[in-house]
Design a protein around this motif. Structure first.
Motif, PDB file in Angstrom:
ATOM      1  N   TRP A   1      50.890  34.439  51.346  1.00  0.00           N
ATOM      2  CA  TRP A   1      49.649  34.666  50.600  1.00  0.00           C
ATOM      3  C   TRP A   1      48.813  35.670  51.377  1.00  0.00           C
ATOM      4  CZ3 TRP A   1      46.965  30.271  47.554  1.00  0.00           C
ATOM      5  CH2 TRP A   1      47.898  29.616  46.751  1.00  0.00           C
ATOM      6  N   THR A   2      49.113  36.922  51.195  1.00  0.00           N
ATOM      7  CA  THR A   2      48.396  37.969  51.916  1.00  0.00           C
ATOM      8  C   THR A   2      47.034  38.213  51.283  1.00  0.00           C
ATOM      9  OG1 THR A   2      49.500  39.651  50.588  1.00  0.00           O
ATOM     10  CG2 THR A   2      50.533  39.061  52.685  1.00  0.00           C
ATOM     11  N   LYS A   3      46.101  38.741  52.056  1.00  0.00           N
ATOM     12  CA  LYS A   3      44.728  38.910  51.579  1.00  0.00           C
ATOM     13  C   LYS A   3      44.564  40.075  50.608  1.00  0.00           C
ATOM     14  CE  LYS A   3      43.379  41.464  55.691  1.00  0.00           C
ATOM     15  NZ  LYS A   3      42.526  41.459  56.856  1.00  0.00           N
ATOM     16  N   ASP A   4      45.601  40.858  50.394  1.00  0.00           N
ATOM     17  CA  ASP A   4      45.495  42.011  49.497  1.00  0.00           C
ATOM     18  C   ASP A   4      45.892  41.692  48.056  1.00  0.00           C
ATOM     19  OD1 ASP A   4      48.147  41.631  50.220  1.00  0.00           O
ATOM     20  OD2 ASP A   4      48.623  43.762  50.211  1.00  0.00           O
ATOM     21  N   ARG A   5      46.116  40.425  47.748  1.00  0.00           N
ATOM     22  CA  ARG A   5      46.499  40.030  46.388  1.00  0.00           C
ATOM     23  C   ARG A   5      45.528  38.999  45.839  1.00  0.00           C
ATOM     24  NH1 ARG A   5      52.414  38.092  46.403  1.00  0.00           N
ATOM     25  NH2 ARG A   5      51.904  37.833  44.232  1.00  0.00           N
ATOM     26  N   GLU A   6      45.516  38.864  44.523  1.00  0.00           N
ATOM     27  CA  GLU A   6      44.671  37.866  43.863  1.00  0.00           C
ATOM     28  C   GLU A   6      45.567  36.708  43.428  1.00  0.00           C
ATOM     29  OE1 GLU A   6      42.007  38.258  40.101  1.00  0.00           O
ATOM     30  OE2 GLU A   6      41.343  39.736  41.597  1.00  0.00           O
ATOM     31  N   TYR A   7      45.193  35.489  43.778  1.00  0.00           N
ATOM     32  CA  TYR A   7      46.027  34.323  43.482  1.00  0.00           C
ATOM     33  C   TYR A   7      45.443  33.431  42.401  1.00  0.00           C
ATOM     34  CZ  TYR A   7      48.452  35.941  47.536  1.00  0.00           C
ATOM     35  OH  TYR A   7      49.151  36.733  48.392  1.00  0.00           O
TER      36      TYR A   7
END
Length: 69
Positions: free
Chosen positions: A20-26
């Protein structure tokens, strides 16, 4: 918690940190209201070698300017 329970949680945290990288929206943005702000002072940089799986836990809170015991 037992050692096995703690180890299980640690493995899950490590998986989250790896994938869960910080550059994506989950999650979808809220349909109403607004997201809470995070005080930048509470964001920490993990120690070298502990970048994956490091979860700091607050153990106390002191007024600004007070000295540590």
């Amino acid at each position: 918690m037992s050692d096995a329970e703690r180890e299980g949680i640690q493995k899950r945290v490590e998986l989250l940190h790896r994938h869960w990288t910080k550059d994506r929206e989950y999650l979808a943005p809220p349909a109403s209201g607004q997201l809470a702000d995070l005080d930048p002072a509470v964001i920490v940089t993990p120690p070298k070698g502990l970048e994956i799986g490091y979860v700091p836990i607050v153990t106390r809170q002191e007024p600004e300017g007070s000295s540590k015991p």
